[in-house]
Motif scaffolding. Structure first.
Motif, short mmCIF file in Angstrom:
data_model
loop_
_atom_site.label_atom_id
_atom_site.label_comp_id
_atom_site.label_asym_id
_atom_site.label_seq_id
_atom_site.Cartn_x
_atom_site.Cartn_y
_atom_site.Cartn_z
N PRO A 242 0.80 -1.23 0.00
CA PRO A 242 0.00 0.00 0.00
C PRO A 242 0.83 1.28 0.00
N GLU A 243 2.10 1.17 0.37
CA GLU A 243 2.95 2.35 0.43
C GLU A 243 3.54 2.72 -0.94
N ARG A 244 3.39 1.85 -1.92
CA ARG A 244 3.98 2.08 -3.25
C ARG A 244 2.93 2.58 -4.23
N ARG A 245 3.36 3.35 -5.20
CA ARG A 245 2.47 3.76 -6.28
C ARG A 245 2.42 2.63 -7.31
N VAL A 246 1.23 2.09 -7.56
CA VAL A 246 1.05 0.94 -8.45
C VAL A 246 0.23 1.38 -9.66
#
Length: 343
Positions: A242-246
């Motif tokens: 959830p902390e990464r831009r996907v």
């Protein structure tokens, strides 16, 4: 068939054991003895077309799909059985009508009904989308025969037996490069061999769980098949990180379903929970969900290699521009390019 060596036309009796009766040389594939009806010359033509005469590489997975397109369009119902059943049914039924034995006439009628069943099944497209050879059977069959004759894969086809190994970052420190999640090993090998990883500093990983171990800490791009499991992959990556831009870069279902040249593949029926998640996402119409629920989909290996490379390259460039503040400022004032820092 035409001998791939001397280019002479050969009758079946003139090529015993895949050996040309005119030049005496062995060839790999005979259309009479493999389910895809392949011959060596056709394989070479398809490889040249896939690679655009050597401009891009291709993998066994991409070659499998290109050679399977015709069988995927066709139904697997053999009309020869229907013809035979009709003939026997008419004969038996006629004999029964001319005698006092009721069972003979009934048997003839049953045979005719069975023939009608074959016709109905063919009209309904039973078996369509099922390849005559699976990807694994293609490797262990035609490709193995090819390597036994010529000593290597066809020219222009690269080995995809192992997933590309991520390159370690300098000094073990994390970099701001892009991570690309791609479960299809053939496609990952193709993108790596085509220079995507070296040109853009992309790290390829096979599963959502591998993202955390990747040396790159930039945006996460997700590349997947357009089937039920594939369309859920980006959601799984977001849930795991959830902390990464996907960013989901495809394959989008709307871009391939119903397109004449995009021949779909029918696999196993997806899990009930997968279909529930797809429905809950509200991204797909009822018709699309019904189609996916039957096991239909479109694989990444079906996208022409040059087109796939171009699409993924553009997606990587957009992700870099969005993630880099210098590039964002450049784009906002209309510059197409911007000098790298330090120059």
């Amino acid at each position: 068939m035409i001998c791939p060596h001397c280019e002479k036309s050969l009758l079946r009796k003139e090529r015993p054991g895949n050996v040309c009766g005119k030049c005496g040389r062995r060839y790999a594939l005979d259309p009479k003895t493999n389910p895809l009806k392949l011959n060596d010359l056709r394989v070479r033509r398809v490889v040249l077309k896939l690679g655009q005469d050597g401009q891009v590489p291709c993998t066994p997975g991409q070659l499998w799909y290109a050679l399977s397109r015709k069988s995927l369009r066709e139904t697997q119902v053999d009309m020869g059985c229907a013809v035979a059943l009709t003939f026997v049914g008419v004969v038996v039924g006629g004999m029964g009508l001319g005698s006092d034995v009721v069972g003979v006439a009934v048997g003839g009628g049953l045979l005719l009904l069975a023939a009608i069943g074959f016709v109905v099944a063919r009209l309904a497209g039973m078996g369509r989308g099922r390849p005559a050879l699976t990807r694994q059977a293609f490797r262990s069959g035609p490709l193995k025969e090819w390597k036994s004759v010529y000593g290597a894969l066809p020219d222009g086809v690269i080995d995809d037996s192992g997933f590309p190994t991520p390159r370690p970052s300098d000094g073990g420190a994390a970099t701001d490069g892009i991570v690309l999640v791609c479960p299809d090993r053939s496609i990952a090998v193709f993108l790596d061999a085509a220079g995507l990883t070296s040109r853009y500093g992309v790290t390829l990983v096979a599963k959502p769980a591998d993202v955390a171990a990747a040396p790159a800490q930039g945006p996460v791009l997700v590349l997947h098949d357009a089937d039920a499991p594939g369309l859920l992959l980006a959601h799984q990556v977001r849930a795991a990180h959830p902390e990464r831009r996907v960013v989901d870069i495809g394959l989008p279902l709307a871009a391939v379903r119903g397109v004449a040249r995009a021949v779909p593949v029918r696999g196993d029926v997806p899990k009930v929970r997968d279909m529930e998640l797809l429905e809950e996402s509200r991204e797909f119409s009822p018709a699309q969900l019904k189609w996916l629920g039957k096991g239909w989909g479109f694989p990444l290996v079906g996208v022409p290699p040059a087109k796939l490379l171009a699409v993924v390259s553009r997606a990587v460039e957009r992700a870099r521009a969005t993630d880099d503040p210098v590039r964002r400022r450049a784009a906002s004032v209309g510059f197409l390019t911007w000098p790298e820092e330090g120059r």
